[in-house]
Design a protein around this motif. Structure first.
Motif, PDB file in Angstrom:
ATOM      1  N   LYS A  79      -7.121   7.291  -3.566  1.00 31.00           N
ATOM      2  CA  LYS A  79      -7.779   8.079  -2.519  1.00 31.00           C
ATOM      3  C   LYS A  79      -8.934   8.897  -3.089  1.00 31.00           C
ATOM      4  CE  LYS A  79      -3.805   8.307   0.541  1.00 31.00           C
ATOM      5  NZ  LYS A  79      -2.745   9.129   1.110  1.00 31.00           N
ATOM      6  N   ASP A  80      -8.720   9.492  -4.264  1.00 28.18           N
ATOM      7  CA  ASP A  80      -9.804  10.246  -4.910  1.00 28.18           C
ATOM      8  C   ASP A  80     -10.970   9.319  -5.264  1.00 28.18           C
ATOM      9  OD1 ASP A  80      -8.446  12.622  -4.730  1.00 28.18           O
ATOM     10  OD2 ASP A  80      -7.711  12.592  -6.810  1.00 28.18           O
ATOM     11  N   ARG A  83     -12.817   8.263  -2.155  1.00 29.23           N
ATOM     12  CA  ARG A  83     -13.651   9.358  -1.658  1.00 29.23           C
ATOM     13  C   ARG A  83     -14.940   9.461  -2.489  1.00 29.23           C
ATOM     14  NH1 ARG A  83      -9.865  12.530  -0.436  1.00 29.23           N
ATOM     15  NH2 ARG A  83      -9.323  13.132  -2.540  1.00 29.23           N
TER      16      ARG A  83
END
Length: 178
Positions: A79-80, A83
């Motif tokens: 997810k990081d 992003r």
């Protein structure tokens, strides 16, 4: 301490999931999703096979693929990275848009026309010969050279050189005058 070992285990699990899908841990989210879709299509196609064992294997593989993909996309690391990758893509798109805008804003340079020295019609300065009268168009340097090295000037220069040489010879040898 326990938190650190749990993070390491999660990291190694995710890394194994990447490897199981044939991916590298450094692959971007688009590559992960593309590989997932490709494998899913392959297994879905195999599930339509008339061979029962192939169908059963494809169903099992599809189930495992779903688990792998869910594990990868559900992780904080992914997810990081996703992003940050989206920020990177947005920045690239912004740079591309700025580049296109800059290209569109380039001023259009119109070519200045000059008069032909012979027929006085307007022509492009790049031409070497007038398209109307076929007269040779000289650059300013060529014009200067044509004036300096004209036939008349060359004859005058030759006469002067001969006279100077004759004067030097006569001055160095006055007996020739007698």
């Amino acid at each position: 301490m326990a938190d650190s070992s749990q993070q390491e285990k999660e990291f190694s699990d995710i890394e194994l999931c990447y490897k199981a899908m044939g991916l590298s841990f450094s692959d971007n989210p688009e590559q992960v999703e593309k590989t997932y879709r490709k494998l899913k299509d392959e297994y879905t196609t195999l599930m339509r096979s008339p061979d029962m064992t192939a169908r059963a294997g494809a169903a099992e593989n599809l189930k495992q693929l779903e688990e792998l993909f869910t594990t990868i996309t559900g992780s904080l690391i992914y997810k990081d990275y996703a992003r940050e990758y989206e920020k990177y893509k947005a920045l690239k798109a912004e740079q591309m848009a700025a580049r296109k805008l800059k290209q569109q804003q380039k001023p259009v340079v119109k070519e200045v026309l000059i008069n032909c020295p012979y027929c006085k019609k307007l022509i492009a300065p790049k031409l070497k010969v007038c398209i109307y009268c076929h007269g040779k168009i000289l650059t300013p340097m060529e014009q200067m050279m044509a004036k300096v090295f004209s036939t008349r000037n060359l004859v005058v220069a030759t006469i002067l050189v001969v006279l100077v040489i004759a004067g030097v010879v006569l001055m160095s040898n006055p007996q020739l005058l007698k």
